[in-house]
Design a protein around this motif. Structure first.
Motif, PDB file in Angstrom:
ATOM      1  N   GLY A 143      33.092  51.354  96.642  1.00  0.00           N
ATOM      2  CA  GLY A 143      33.119  52.813  96.609  1.00  0.00           C
ATOM      3  C   GLY A 143      34.124  53.391  97.584  1.00  0.00           C
ATOM      4  N   THR A 144      34.197  52.814  98.763  1.00  0.00           N
ATOM      5  CA  THR A 144      35.145  53.297  99.763  1.00  0.00           C
ATOM      6  C   THR A 144      36.581  53.040  99.323  1.00  0.00           C
ATOM      7  N   LEU A 145      36.850  51.837  98.844  1.00  0.00           N
ATOM      8  CA  LEU A 145      38.221  51.529  98.427  1.00  0.00           C
ATOM      9  C   LEU A 145      38.622  52.302  97.182  1.00  0.00           C
ATOM     10  N   ALA A 146      37.694  52.552  96.282  1.00  0.00           N
ATOM     11  CA  ALA A 146      38.023  53.362  95.107  1.00  0.00           C
ATOM     12  C   ALA A 146      38.321  54.793  95.523  1.00  0.00           C
ATOM     13  N   GLY A 147      37.603  55.299  96.518  1.00  0.00           N
ATOM     14  CA  GLY A 147      37.869  56.640  97.028  1.00  0.00           C
ATOM     15  C   GLY A 147      39.192  56.746  97.751  1.00  0.00           C
ATOM     16  N   GLU A 148      39.675  55.659  98.281  1.00  0.00           N
ATOM     17  CA  GLU A 148      40.964  55.627  98.974  1.00  0.00           C
ATOM     18  C   GLU A 148      42.104  55.260  98.032  1.00  0.00           C
ATOM     19  N   GLN A 149      41.877  55.337  96.738  1.00  0.00           N
ATOM     20  CA  GLN A 149      42.874  55.039  95.701  1.00  0.00           C
ATOM     21  C   GLN A 149      43.319  53.575  95.725  1.00  0.00           C
ATOM     22  N   GLU A 150      42.414  52.686  96.103  1.00  0.00           N
ATOM     23  CA  GLU A 150      42.686  51.252  96.104  1.00  0.00           C
ATOM     24  C   GLU A 150      41.642  50.548  95.231  1.00  0.00           C
TER      25      GLU A 150
END
Length: 98
Positions: free
Chosen positions: A57-64
């Protein structure tokens, strides 16, 4: 958005408590004897499972999202391997600590 960080962690704490009580009821139904180190291993498994989902979730939110998918799959693979070993330890009938 009406869900802020404090409310999110409040709900996560409630979910964690429900998972813990549910695991205790499940272990009692199975007849498993749970001591402190089995609880610790179970909590470690739940922590690894939760962190693999949180990291996605964190990496998807950071466009990764690509790295998030890889991290999620790696974390779930570790959880499956660790979960099978933990299941065998918990369900072993010849417990010495009985």
């Amino acid at each position: 958005m009406f869900i802020n960080s404090g409310l999110f962690w409040f709900f996560m704490g409630m979910i964690t408590l429900l998972v813990g009580f549910g695991f205790k009821a499940f272990a009692d139904d199975r007849g498993w004897v749970l001591n402190w180190w089995k609880w610790l291993l179970s909590a470690l498994w739940y922590l690894i499972f939760s962190l693999s989902i949180f990291s996605y979730g964190t990496l998807a939110g950071e466009q990764e999202a690509g790295a998030g998918i890889k991290m999620l799959l790696f974390g779930l693979f570790v959880c499956i391997v660790f979960g099978v070993g933990l299941w065998r330890i918990l369900s072993h009938k010849a417990n010495i600590d009985r």
